[in-house]
Scaffold this motif. Structure first.
Motif, PDB file in Angstrom:
ATOM      1  N   ARG A 150       0.813  -1.229   0.000  1.00  0.00           N
ATOM      2  CA  ARG A 150       0.000   0.000   0.000  1.00  0.00           C
ATOM      3  C   ARG A 150       0.847   1.281   0.000  1.00  0.00           C
ATOM      4  O   ARG A 150       0.499   2.239  -0.724  1.00  0.00           O
ATOM      5  CB  ARG A 150      -0.979  -0.024   1.186  1.00  0.00           C
ATOM      6  CG  ARG A 150      -1.756   1.260   1.426  1.00  0.00           C
ATOM      7  CD  ARG A 150      -2.652   1.611   0.260  1.00  0.00           C
ATOM      8  NE  ARG A 150      -3.277   2.913   0.414  1.00  0.00           N
ATOM      9  CZ  ARG A 150      -2.750   4.060   0.005  1.00  0.00           C
ATOM     10  NH1 ARG A 150      -1.570   4.079  -0.609  1.00  0.00           N
ATOM     11  NH2 ARG A 150      -3.387   5.203   0.182  1.00  0.00           N
ATOM     12  N   PRO A 151       1.967   1.367   0.740  1.00  0.00           N
ATOM     13  CA  PRO A 151       2.770   2.607   0.724  1.00  0.00           C
ATOM     14  C   PRO A 151       3.339   2.953  -0.656  1.00  0.00           C
ATOM     15  O   PRO A 151       3.703   4.104  -0.904  1.00  0.00           O
ATOM     16  CB  PRO A 151       3.896   2.297   1.715  1.00  0.00           C
ATOM     17  CG  PRO A 151       3.343   1.257   2.623  1.00  0.00           C
ATOM     18  CD  PRO A 151       2.477   0.410   1.738  1.00  0.00           C
ATOM     19  N   MET A 152       3.391   1.977  -1.570  1.00  0.00           N
ATOM     20  CA  MET A 152       3.934   2.222  -2.910  1.00  0.00           C
ATOM     21  C   MET A 152       2.883   2.776  -3.866  1.00  0.00           C
ATOM     22  O   MET A 152       3.193   3.145  -5.003  1.00  0.00           O
ATOM     23  CB  MET A 152       4.493   0.909  -3.474  1.00  0.00           C
ATOM     24  CG  MET A 152       5.618   0.329  -2.631  1.00  0.00           C
ATOM     25  SD  MET A 152       5.910  -1.435  -2.988  1.00  0.00           S
ATOM     26  CE  MET A 152       6.434  -1.350  -4.693  1.00  0.00           C
ATOM     27  N   VAL A 153       1.636   2.831  -3.407  1.00  0.00           N
ATOM     28  CA  VAL A 153       0.519   3.261  -4.263  1.00  0.00           C
ATOM     29  C   VAL A 153       0.232   4.746  -4.025  1.00  0.00           C
ATOM     30  O   VAL A 153       0.023   5.165  -2.892  1.00  0.00           O
ATOM     31  CB  VAL A 153      -0.741   2.422  -3.959  1.00  0.00           C
ATOM     32  CG1 VAL A 153      -1.920   2.904  -4.784  1.00  0.00           C
ATOM     33  CG2 VAL A 153      -0.477   0.948  -4.212  1.00  0.00           C
ATOM     34  N   LYS A 154       0.204   5.526  -5.105  1.00  0.00           N
ATOM     35  CA  LYS A 154      -0.041   6.968  -4.980  1.00  0.00           C
ATOM     36  C   LYS A 154      -1.525   7.286  -4.811  1.00  0.00           C
ATOM     37  O   LYS A 154      -1.891   8.221  -4.113  1.00  0.00           O
ATOM     38  CB  LYS A 154       0.474   7.700  -6.233  1.00  0.00           C
ATOM     39  CG  LYS A 154       1.971   7.765  -6.353  1.00  0.00           C
ATOM     40  CD  LYS A 154       2.407   8.820  -7.364  1.00  0.00           C
ATOM     41  CE  LYS A 154       1.921   8.498  -8.770  1.00  0.00           C
ATOM     42  NZ  LYS A 154       2.457   9.458  -9.778  1.00  0.00           N
ATOM     43  N   ARG A 155      -2.366   6.507  -5.491  1.00  0.00           N
ATOM     44  CA  ARG A 155      -3.806   6.760  -5.464  1.00  0.00           C
ATOM     45  C   ARG A 155      -4.557   5.460  -5.229  1.00  0.00           C
ATOM     46  O   ARG A 155      -4.150   4.416  -5.735  1.00  0.00           O
ATOM     47  CB  ARG A 155      -4.275   7.370  -6.787  1.00  0.00           C
ATOM     48  CG  ARG A 155      -3.924   8.829  -6.961  1.00  0.00           C
ATOM     49  CD  ARG A 155      -4.405   9.335  -8.304  1.00  0.00           C
ATOM     50  NE  ARG A 155      -4.447  10.781  -8.339  1.00  0.00           N
ATOM     51  CZ  ARG A 155      -5.496  11.528  -7.987  1.00  0.00           C
ATOM     52  NH1 ARG A 155      -6.620  10.930  -7.604  1.00  0.00           N
ATOM     53  NH2 ARG A 155      -5.454  12.835  -8.031  1.00  0.00           N
ATOM     54  N   LEU A 178      -7.310   1.944   2.733  1.00  0.00           N
ATOM     55  CA  LEU A 178      -7.267   3.121   1.862  1.00  0.00           C
ATOM     56  C   LEU A 178      -6.286   4.178   2.378  1.00  0.00           C
ATOM     57  O   LEU A 178      -5.432   4.655   1.633  1.00  0.00           O
ATOM     58  CB  LEU A 178      -8.668   3.745   1.731  1.00  0.00           C
ATOM     59  CG  LEU A 178      -9.788   2.882   1.121  1.00  0.00           C
ATOM     60  CD1 LEU A 178     -11.090   3.676   1.064  1.00  0.00           C
ATOM     61  CD2 LEU A 178      -9.417   2.389  -0.266  1.00  0.00           C
ATOM     62  N   ASP A 179      -6.421   4.538   3.663  1.00  0.00           N
ATOM     63  CA  ASP A 179      -5.629   5.679   4.168  1.00  0.00           C
ATOM     64  C   ASP A 179      -4.495   5.281   5.114  1.00  0.00           C
ATOM     65  O   ASP A 179      -3.888   6.127   5.752  1.00  0.00           O
ATOM     66  CB  ASP A 179      -6.551   6.692   4.854  1.00  0.00           C
ATOM     67  CG  ASP A 179      -7.079   6.220   6.211  1.00  0.00           C
ATOM     68  OD1 ASP A 179      -6.805   5.064   6.606  1.00  0.00           O
ATOM     69  OD2 ASP A 179      -7.771   7.011   6.877  1.00  0.00           O
TER      70      ASP A 179
END
Length: 459
Positions: A150-155, A178-179
């Motif tokens: 998840r930390p590698m995903v911008k959106r 998500l957040d």
């Protein structure tokens, strides 16, 4: 390109929703069935990729049956024709081949998320969770796998019509994926302690939690900046929907057998006992018995009664030739329904086609097969729940196969309820969960200028 729909054909609420995704790197859209969440998201993806150049490669995670829907949707709309989709399903070799294809959007079923993360080629800068409630369990392998990357995903975008199928406790994992824990906290224990108190428990074991006073409003406030909700009845011309409970009454002798099972968790038979080892097993057996048959310890079917079969015969006769769809839960239900009224099981694309063409007078379907992306409204408007499910998500999704845009008739949903059995509690639980979820949906409802808010007011 002739015959394709254009961006101008999108409804105002669809334009609004697509813009919400574009303007919010983290977004959760609670959209009723039939509102077009697929084209909404693809419209946002197209803008982010080709107009704003903010993303390069995206991943859609969805139920297996819906994977093809994403690709089909691109073929209908002119403004998203530039998007290249690759559907990552099948054998491992087929999945690897699909991942190596040049595309902008890769679509994978949720069961293969763990495999994809382990595959070691994670380079997606945007992720779409088509059915956010699939990530309601923080213990699930798919949740843990996605959390790693998840930390590698911008959106990231979460889409669902059932944001809290089992109550607000589900939101911690769904919003957290998500957040990354910004709004409801990084740990489930802290979330529970802050907003909930134990509800059902046995000594030290807590089975469920209920919100503290004021917790609902506090939770809604924390997530409202990234969430919007929309109900189909507010934005589409929906047919009337009538919910009906049909009570069936077991005989004294039949109820005695049911009560014995409820009390002793055991029914002795010479050729195989019916037993339950725990509360969950007992619930399962009692629901089967309310339907009229139950599996014994050897997997053989023991007949209890035919009350629901008699009720179905009456309802089919009362439909007076109009097609009827029956939802079943257990395999012995399916066998007995088919034998009694000659119903046809809907299980393949060909079956669904025949139903929608009006070629099947009485059909049966399993709620797990009646999930996302399935349109059955052309084939009929009467649904009978032979046996109920504890799952609000499956219940609502199945109902939405008939009660959706394009349905020409009033939809009638019958529930067969065996009196003084677990059926009554399941029905009450579904109604209670629905009320709880409605409060959440209302709290984050989209306010679009000049559109009705569902209460007759213009906002």
């Amino acid at each position: 390109m002739d015959g394709l729909l254009s961006r101008g054909d999108l409804h105002g609420y669809q334009q609004y929703s697509a813009e919400f995704i574009v303007e919010h790197p983290i977004a959760a859209l609670f959209l009723d069935c039939g509102l077009g969440k697929t084209v909404i998201t693809l419209t946002a993806l197209e803008e982010l990729m080709f107009d704003r150049f903010e993303i390069r490669k995206s991943l859609v995670i969805c139920p297996l049956r819906v994977c093809g829907v994403w690709k089909n949707e691109v073929e209908k709309w002119k403004h998203i024709q530039e998007l290249r989709l690759s559907v990552v399903i099948g054998s491992e070799k087929e999945r690897i081949t699909a991942l190596s294809r040049k595309a902008n959007v890769y679509v994978i079923n949720r069961e293969n998320v763990e495999w994809l993360v382990a595959h070691g080629q994670w380079d997606f800068d945007m992720v779409v969770l088509d059915e956010l409630s699939s990530f309601k369990s923080h213990r699930a392998k798919r949740f843990k796998a996605l959390k790693k990357v998840r930390p590698m995903v911008k959106r990231i975008v979460g889409l669902t019509g059932t944001p809290a199928p089992n109550g607000l406790i589900d939101l911690w994992a769904e919003i957290g994926i998500l957040d990354m824990g910004q709004r409801l906290g990084r740990f489930i224990g802290g979330y529970r302690e802050r907003f909930f108190v134990p509800d059902k428990r046995s000594r030290e074991m807590v089975y469920s939690y209920k919100p503290r006073e004021g917790a609902e409003e506090a939770i809604y406030g924390l997530i409202s900046d990234i969430c919007i909700s929309m109900k189909a009845v507010d934005y589409l011309e929906m047919p009337e929907c009538i919910y009906n409970q049909v009570e069936v009454i077991m005989s004294e002798k039949e109820m005695k057998v049911y009560r014995q099972m409820e009390k002793d968790m055991l029914l002795p038979y010479e050729d195989g006992d019916i037993d339950a080892v725990n509360a969950a097993g007992l619930s399962n057996k009692l629901m089967q018995m309310a339907n009229g048959a139950v599996y014994d310890e050897n997997g053989a079917v023991k007949h209890i009664h035919d009350r629901k079969l008699e009720a179905i015969e009456d309802l089919v006769e009362a439909a007076n030739g109009k097609p009827v769809l029956v939802a079943y839960w257990y395999q012995h239900d399916l066998a007995r329904i088919r034998e009694r009224i000659g119903a046809v099981e809907l299980d393949s694309a060909e079956d669904f086609q025949k139903w929608n063409a009006g070629e099947i007078p009485v059909a049966v379907i399993h709620p797990a097969s009646a999930g996302h992306g399935l349109n059955l409204q052309a084939g009929g408007s009467t649904l009978i729940w032979f046996g109920l499910t504890w799952s609000l998500e499956l219940y609502q999704q199945t109902n939405a196969r008939l009660w959706r845009q394009g349905q020409k008739e009033t939809v009638v949903i019958h529930h067969l309820i065996a009196k003084n059995t677990l059926d009554e509690r399941v029905m009450a639980a579904l109604e209670k969960k629905d009320c709880g979820q409605s409060a959440l949906v209302d709290a984050v409802r989209a306010r679009i200028g000049g559109m009705a808010d569902g209460h007759g007011r213009t906002v």
